[in-house]
Motif scaffolding. Structure first.
Motif, PDB file in Angstrom:
ATOM      1  N   GLU B  98       0.767  -1.430   0.224  1.00  0.00           N
ATOM      2  CA  GLU B  98       0.066  -0.207  -0.043  1.00  0.00           C
ATOM      3  C   GLU B  98       0.484   1.307   0.357  1.00  0.00           C
ATOM      4  O   GLU B  98       0.789   2.012  -0.770  1.00  0.00           O
ATOM      5  N   ASN B 116      -8.924  10.085  -0.421  1.00  0.00           N
ATOM      6  CA  ASN B 116      -9.318   9.654  -1.877  1.00  0.00           C
ATOM      7  C   ASN B 116      -7.581   9.171  -1.736  1.00  0.00           C
ATOM      8  O   ASN B 116      -8.259   8.478  -2.813  1.00  0.00           O
ATOM      9  N   ARG B 119      -8.337   5.599  -1.284  1.00  0.00           N
ATOM     10  CA  ARG B 119      -9.175   4.757  -1.936  1.00  0.00           C
ATOM     11  C   ARG B 119      -8.965   4.356  -3.415  1.00  0.00           C
ATOM     12  O   ARG B 119      -8.929   3.429  -3.643  1.00  0.00           O
ATOM     13  N   LYS B 120      -7.996   5.465  -4.288  1.00  0.00           N
ATOM     14  CA  LYS B 120      -7.754   5.083  -5.050  1.00  0.00           C
ATOM     15  C   LYS B 120      -6.404   3.757  -4.512  1.00  0.00           C
ATOM     16  O   LYS B 120      -6.305   2.653  -5.850  1.00  0.00           O
ATOM     17  N   ALA B 122      -7.547   1.633  -2.911  1.00  0.00           N
ATOM     18  CA  ALA B 122      -8.143   0.313  -2.738  1.00  0.00           C
ATOM     19  C   ALA B 122      -8.255  -0.753  -4.286  1.00  0.00           C
ATOM     20  O   ALA B 122      -8.635  -0.989  -3.978  1.00  0.00           O
ATOM     21  N   ASP B 123      -8.345   0.649  -4.935  1.00  0.00           N
ATOM     22  CA  ASP B 123      -9.137   0.549  -6.380  1.00  0.00           C
ATOM     23  C   ASP B 123      -8.473  -0.050  -7.112  1.00  0.00           C
ATOM     24  O   ASP B 123      -8.684  -1.552  -7.788  1.00  0.00           O
ATOM     25  N   LEU B 124      -7.183   0.448  -6.799  1.00  0.00           N
ATOM     26  CA  LEU B 124      -6.278  -0.813  -7.796  1.00  0.00           C
ATOM     27  C   LEU B 124      -5.451  -1.977  -7.400  1.00  0.00           C
ATOM     28  O   LEU B 124      -5.556  -2.434  -7.871  1.00  0.00           O
ATOM     29  N   GLU B 126      -7.710  -4.153  -5.820  1.00  0.00           N
ATOM     30  CA  GLU B 126      -8.895  -4.635  -7.087  1.00  0.00           C
ATOM     31  C   GLU B 126      -8.520  -5.128  -8.119  1.00  0.00           C
ATOM     32  O   GLU B 126      -8.796  -5.939  -8.931  1.00  0.00           O
ATOM     33  N   ILE B 127      -8.008  -4.090  -9.309  1.00  0.00           N
ATOM     34  CA  ILE B 127      -8.027  -3.658 -10.583  1.00  0.00           C
ATOM     35  C   ILE B 127      -7.074  -5.570 -10.960  1.00  0.00           C
ATOM     36  O   ILE B 127      -6.705  -5.392 -11.782  1.00  0.00           O
ATOM     37  N   PRO B 131      -6.215  -7.724  -3.665  1.00  0.00           N
ATOM     38  CA  PRO B 131      -6.194  -7.159  -3.134  1.00  0.00           C
ATOM     39  C   PRO B 131      -6.401  -7.468  -1.392  1.00  0.00           C
ATOM     40  O   PRO B 131      -6.783  -6.795  -0.598  1.00  0.00           O
TER      41      PRO B 131
END
Lengths: 227, 268
Positions: B98, B116, B119-120, B122-124, B126-127, B131
């Motif tokens: 992270e 934010n 958040r980004k 976490a999204d990355l 996931e992508i 995760p």
């Protein structure tokens, strides 16, 4: 004998104070010099390295003599300090700090140079590409990655400063309560036939040194080994 | 996307001298620079990123001049807006996954990245289908996972172009073809133009929309391959043309190849 007698406590605390300040002084100068030599290419780099390492191999008395020439009341730096600021370093605990700092400087310098050179430049380049300034690169990448090696060097330097004898004696003398550090107090106690005090001082010094060596050995173990 | 490069640089070591003199323009989304090791690919890529300073020339990305020796322009690496994937990924070993990904967006005075940014991250994660690895450290990851983290770390800053230095060289051969597909997906998903350097013809076959062949510090060929999929009428990858080109690039005589220089070193 009473281990908390003044004969023991005063030199012990004086030694810790002198060694502590010497480590701070040698730490800042050693880190700067090491970073410069490790990361900047300039002509005469290896000669500079040799000169900076010199205090490690020279007899402490020779260093003490050089220091007297430099910071003595008629010395180049000492004369200026005396004239302009009214400060004299000779026969003061600050003088002992200078002597101990010079003697322990190469230990920090060598360790820090190796530690800085051990940081792969890829990590620094990665940080630059990720938008970081040179200060940020140093404090967030280079220093954290080199920190353990540097800390080990500083502990060795502290131990060396704690045991400093020759240069300190020449610059600061052996004034009880003012410049008489542990190692000098041992010498004086033996000379005076005061074996009890000598025994105890020797044990205290040994315990402190063993502790420092164990701790620095632990710090020098590699941590970020790649699987 | 448009990368314009026209640079010269001489690298010297004790007994060798290597001259880089390359000029090319990349217009596609996936540009591959191909060449044997020692052809000058890495130096060129580092010059675009601002990690290596050319002696002379000009570099521009999307019309923005990053380097121009005549005009005295040399934008520092941190202001170039360029993403870079290092050959062995150069993940910071003292930071968690992270922290690695958030690195480019976290100023030094913040102990934790802002909401934010988290958040980004976490999204990355996931992508890139990792995760659960947020708090792991780089040395605990497999090669493929490391590459994903390195991609996420570069992409979080939304770079204008992503430069990839031999992205599959550090992976075992079994994993390579899968990571090539992943890279195609990443390109499609993030719409980030890429310039990939490689010495593996298979990378050229699967990835290249435009191909650039480098040899001994010169640009040998610039070929547009008309976009993916790179297949002929029968569905086979169009590698024959590329292979012919690559073979040709090896046959050209040139006395001053780095390999020849190395041999000369060994003899003397």
């Amino acid at each position: 004998m009473n281990p908390f007698s003044e004969d023991v406590l005063i030199p012990l605390f004086l030694s810790l104070k002198v060694a502590g300040w010497a480590t701070v002084v040698a730490g800042f100068s050693g880190l700067s010099a090491a970073y410069l030599v490790a990361k900047v290419r300039f002509p005469g780099r290896e000669l500079a390295d040799a000169v900076l390492t010199l205090p490690m191999v020279m007899p402490p008395t020779v260093l003490g003599y050089y220091l007297l020439v430099l910071i003595g009341r008629r010395g180049v730096i000492g004369g200026w300090l005396d004239r302009e600021l009214g400060i004299s370093l000779v026969f003061t605990w600050q003088g002992a700090v200078v002597a101990a700092a010079v003697v322990s400087f190469p230990l920090i310098y060598k360790a820090a140079r190796a530690a800085f050179e051990g940081v792969e430049s890829q990590y620094e380049q990665a940080a630059r590409v990720l938008g970081k300034s040179e200060w940020n690169v140093f404090f967030r990448v280079t220093l954290p990655l080199a920190w353990r090696g540097i800390l080990a060097g500083m502990m060795l330097a502290f131990a060396r400063a704690l045991g400093e004898f020759g240069a300190t004696l020449m610059v600061a003398g052996s004034l009880p309560g003012r410049t008489q550090t542990l190692s000098i107090a041992v010498y004086e106690a033996v000379q005076a036939g005061n074996d009890q005090v000598a025994n105890f001082l020797v044990i205290v010094t040994s315990v402190v040194c063993v502790f420092i060596l164990v701790a620095s050995g632990y710090l020098l173990k590699p941590r970020y080994a790649t699987a | 996307m448009r990368i314009e490069v026209d640079i010269r640089k001489t690298l010297r070591s004790r007994s060798r001298e290597f001259r880089l003199d390359v000029a090319f323009v990349c217009n596609e989304n996936l540009n591959v620079m191909f060449g044997a090791s020692g052809a000058g690919k890495s130096v060129t890529l580092k010059a675009i990123a601002g990690l290596e300073r050319p002696d002379a020339g000009r570099i521009a990305v999307n019309g923005r001049v990053l380097f121009d020796s005549a005009a005295g322009i040399d934008v520092p690496a941190r202001h170039r807006g360029v993403g870079y994937l290092f050959q062995d990924y150069a993940l910071f070993p003292h930071l968690s996954v992270e922290e690695n990904i958030a690195f480019g967006l976290k100023p030094w005075w913040q102990r934790r990245p802002r909401h934010n940014v988290r958040r980004k991250v976490a999204d990355l994660l996931e992508i890139f289908e990792i995760p659960t690895l947020g708090s792991a450290y780089p040395q605990q990851l497999s090669g493929g996972q490391r590459q994903r983290v390195a991609l996420a770390r570069a992409l979080i800053r939304a770079p204008n172009v992503l430069l990839l230095d031999e992205p599959f060289a550090a992976l075992d051969p079994m994993l390579r073809s899968r990571m090539r597909d992943e890279l195609l997906n990443t390109q499609w998903l993030f719409k980030v133009p890429m310039l990939v350097i490689t010495h593996d013809p298979d990378d050229v076959a699967t990835l290249a929309e435009s191909l650039l062949v480098l040899r001994d510090g010169r640009t040998l060929r610039e070929v547009s391959l008309n976009g993916p999929p790179f297949r002929d009428d029968e569905g086979r990858p169009v590698t024959a043309e590329i292979r012919r080109l690559l073979a040709e690039s090896r046959q050209l005589p040139d006395a001053a190849t780095p390999a020849a220089l190395r041999t000369a070193d060994a003899v003397s």
